[in-house]
Enzyme design. Structure first.
Site, mmCIF file in Angstrom:
data_model
loop_
_atom_site.group_PDB
_atom_site.id
_atom_site.type_symbol
_atom_site.label_atom_id
_atom_site.label_comp_id
_atom_site.label_asym_id
_atom_site.label_seq_id
_atom_site.Cartn_x
_atom_site.Cartn_y
_atom_site.Cartn_z
ATOM 1 N N TYR A 57 69.109 -2.781 -6.097
ATOM 2 C CA TYR A 57 68.068 -2.327 -5.173
ATOM 3 C C TYR A 57 66.680 -2.555 -5.763
ATOM 4 O O TYR A 57 66.389 -2.171 -6.896
ATOM 5 C CB TYR A 57 68.252 -0.842 -4.846
ATOM 6 C CG TYR A 57 67.216 -0.312 -3.882
ATOM 7 C CD1 TYR A 57 67.185 -0.765 -2.562
ATOM 8 C CD2 TYR A 57 66.260 0.616 -4.287
ATOM 9 C CE1 TYR A 57 66.238 -0.296 -1.670
ATOM 10 C CE2 TYR A 57 65.306 1.087 -3.400
ATOM 11 C CZ TYR A 57 65.292 0.628 -2.096
ATOM 12 O OH TYR A 57 64.339 1.092 -1.211
ATOM 13 N N GLY A 64 64.685 0.332 1.686
ATOM 14 C CA GLY A 64 64.986 1.335 2.691
ATOM 15 C C GLY A 64 66.242 0.969 3.468
ATOM 16 O O GLY A 64 67.288 0.645 2.899
ATOM 17 N N HIS A 87 53.607 -1.857 3.723
ATOM 18 C CA HIS A 87 53.534 -0.415 3.471
ATOM 19 C C HIS A 87 52.094 0.098 3.388
ATOM 20 O O HIS A 87 51.867 1.311 3.466
ATOM 21 C CB HIS A 87 54.282 -0.072 2.179
ATOM 22 C CG HIS A 87 55.774 -0.051 2.334
ATOM 23 N ND1 HIS A 87 56.480 -1.083 2.903
ATOM 24 C CD2 HIS A 87 56.705 0.882 1.980
ATOM 25 C CE1 HIS A 87 57.772 -0.782 2.904
ATOM 26 N NE2 HIS A 87 57.943 0.402 2.356
ATOM 27 N N ASN A 200 56.617 4.190 -5.458
ATOM 28 C CA ASN A 200 57.652 5.220 -5.376
ATOM 29 C C ASN A 200 57.296 6.427 -6.229
ATOM 30 O O ASN A 200 57.744 6.538 -7.368
ATOM 31 C CB ASN A 200 58.992 4.645 -5.860
ATOM 32 C CG ASN A 200 59.999 4.552 -4.731
ATOM 33 O OD1 ASN A 200 60.191 5.507 -3.998
ATOM 34 N ND2 ASN A 200 60.613 3.391 -4.598
ATOM 35 N N ARG A 294 39.637 48.545 -2.544
ATOM 36 C CA ARG A 294 40.547 49.216 -3.471
ATOM 37 C C ARG A 294 41.704 48.322 -3.912
ATOM 38 O O ARG A 294 42.195 48.429 -5.046
ATOM 39 C CB ARG A 294 41.091 50.478 -2.785
ATOM 40 C CG ARG A 294 41.995 51.319 -3.639
ATOM 41 C CD ARG A 294 42.305 52.697 -3.070
ATOM 42 N NE ARG A 294 42.189 52.819 -1.638
ATOM 43 C CZ ARG A 294 43.158 53.261 -0.833
ATOM 44 N NH1 ARG A 294 44.350 53.558 -1.323
ATOM 45 N NH2 ARG A 294 42.959 53.395 0.462
#
Length: 525
Positions: A57, A64, A87, A200, A294
């Site tokens: 890969y 993807g 991208h 990535n 307070r």
């Protein structure tokens, strides 16, 4: 590690201070010899796979949902270029320069671990972009926090290739190729795995977390200061800040906040006047102050605890090598899911909740100054001549509008996954969106606190006639002097927006906290 001029990026984690120094202040960076060696070793692993018949890969396949296609060797350089170009698909308003620089530095730090398989030359070129002040133009929309901040990181890789639009060091908008040439840098031709390694990661959301954390450390001290000034200005009591009371509920952040407020109020003439001259009686007509006074240490302390948790997550992330696939120490190339942004997205959202609550409490304290039924003797809306003048009436409207926005921003982005990439990426973190909304929230908090400080300073001036007869504590008197350097004291109505902005700038610069710490002689917690 870092010195005054240079941050060294090595195989180990950067510090939060390093990231802020480069992202926000333009510190230069250098790559260590160890990182160059580690990258060369992992690149050799990738090079050995180039002719392997087995699909790997990102090396010999598509990406993807297209990972099933084996890519011929002669098309793999084109594969990397196509990945980056496709991208780099962001849209919307341009992201701030410091966000982009933080994104780039964090990606470079992962490359330097030697776990991504990029050549040392790629990392050196990336460092060159940062050192030249070249900042890729990125739109705010495009990252789902799936496989990291894909679109924003792709714009950075595109600039490395000499494509797309960038900002120069002086802010000019130019083509990337022109900026590279002017800086004496060569475009990079990406090889197997390198395009994927550049996009990535959770780098953008991590950078935004680190910068928000740095801002919140300052704003939490400022919130303590604002609450203390409001207690004094509203003739409240410091008894609830007693050390032994907070020891009964020993949350560290709460104890720190109470200590800060106690020290800021020490020596207050206005507080002393509220206590009886003798015996144990008090001149208060009310038994207890309102919650916004307070309970300030409890709320500010809870925000500190939230910040501490967020910073622990950031620490883990800084120590991470995030890519997919990664080159393991023993030379395997393995797919994984470490790029998922959930850990960072969750704490970005968590901090937005704390920021909204801090601002909400600040607005409630401000409102008390403006209401004659609750201000204990002050003019309506702190107006010089109520009816003719409106005083700080609309300043509180501004606060209220910001607080309402912060409540919307407190809705979590990380709860809204949306599927993508033909259902391959079917659960995403939305961490980038969480980071952008936290940045907006932190800015809103600074503005809300500025209005409270401006209002409490005006109220205190109206109580004692200004610094000539100042009854404030020494620390608060020092703050009032700083405010009066940029904003006039009470009087007829004036153009108010510039006064709010002037105090906001004092908050952002740390001037007010510096004045307190100088007066106290020790830092606030």
């Amino acid at each position: 590690m870092t010195d005054m001029h240079t941050v060294t990026v090595s195989t180990g984690p950067l510090s939060p201070t390093d990231v802020v120094a480069v992202a926000r202040h333009g510190a230069r960076i250098e790559l260590s010899p160890e990182s160059l060696e580690a990258m060369a070793k992992s690149r050799a692993v990738i090079d050995a796979l180039v002719t392997d018949d087995k699909p790997h890969y990102g090396v010999s396949t598509g990406f993807g949902a297209l990972a099933t296609r084996q890519i011929p060797i002669e098309l793999r350089t084109q594969l990397q270029r196509s990945l980056i170009r496709s991208h780099a698909a962001s849209s919307g308003a341009e992201v701030d320069r410091e966000v982009v620089r933080g994104l780039m530095l964090n990606r470079l730090a992962t490359m330097a671990t030697g776990r991504t398989g990029v050549r040392p030359a790629v990392a050196q070129a990336y460092a060159g972009l940062l050192n030249a002040g070249i900042t890729p133009v990125i739109g705010e929309f495009g990252s789902l926090g799936c496989s990291g901040d894909l679109a924003p990181l792709a714009h950075c890789a595109l600039a490395l290739m000499g494509e797309g639009q960038v900002r120069t060091n002086d802010g000019g908008l130019v083509p990337a190729a022109e900026a590279l040439a002017a800086a004496g840098l060569e475009p990079v031709e990406l090889r197997e795995k390198e395009g994927l390694a550049l996009i990535n990661g959770t780098d953008g959301m991590l950078g935004m977390l680190l910068m928000a954390a740095a801002d919140l450390h300052q704003l939490l001290k400022t919130a303590d200061l604002a609450a203390a000034m409001s207690i004094e200005g509203l003739l409240g009591t410091d008894d609830v800040l007693a050390e032994d009371l907070h020891a009964l509920r020993p949350h560290p952040g709460q104890i720190d906040a109470a200590s800060n407020m106690r020290r800021i109020l020490a020596g207050s003439g206005l507080i002393a006047q509220q206590k009886a001259a003798g015996g144990d009686g008090h001149r208060f007509t009310r038994v207890q102050d309102a919650y916004s006074l307070r309970c300030a240490p409890q709320v500010h302390g809870a925000a500190r605890a939230t910040l501490a948790h967020a910073e622990s997550v950031a620490g883990y992330e800084l120590a991470s090598a995030i890519d997919n696939p990664v080159v393991t120490v023993d030379g395997r190339v393995e797919s994984n899911g470490n790029f998922h942004g959930a850990p960072v997205g969750y704490v970005l959202d968590f901090l937005a909740i704390a920021v909204a609550d801090l601002a909400s409490m600040s607005e409630r304290r401000t409102d008390r100054f403006l209401d004659t039924a609750r201000s204990h003797g002050l003019n309506a809306f702190l107006a010089g001549d109520p009816g003719v003048d409106s005083g700080h009436m609309i300043a509180q409207y501004t606060q209220a509008g910001i607080v309402s926005e912060l409540k919307r921003l407190a809705n979590p982005a990380s709860a809204d996954s949306i599927p993508s990439s033909a259902m391959q990426e079917d659960h995403v973190s939305m961490g980038w969106a969480a980071g952008l909304k936290l940045r907006r929230a932190v800015d809103g908090l600074a503005r809300v606190l500025a209005v409270e400080l401006l209002t409490s300073a005006r109220a205190l001036d109206m109580r004692d006639g200004g610094t000539t007869s100042c009854q404030s504590s020494p620390a608060i008197a020092a703050v009032r002097r700083q405010v009066r350097k940029v904003v006039e004291g009470p009087g007829t109505d004036r153009y108010l927006a510039p006064e709010i902005e002037a105090v906001r700038l004092l908050v952002g610069s740390g001037t007010l906290i510096d004045a307190v710490e100088q007066e106290l002689g020790t830092p606030l917690d």
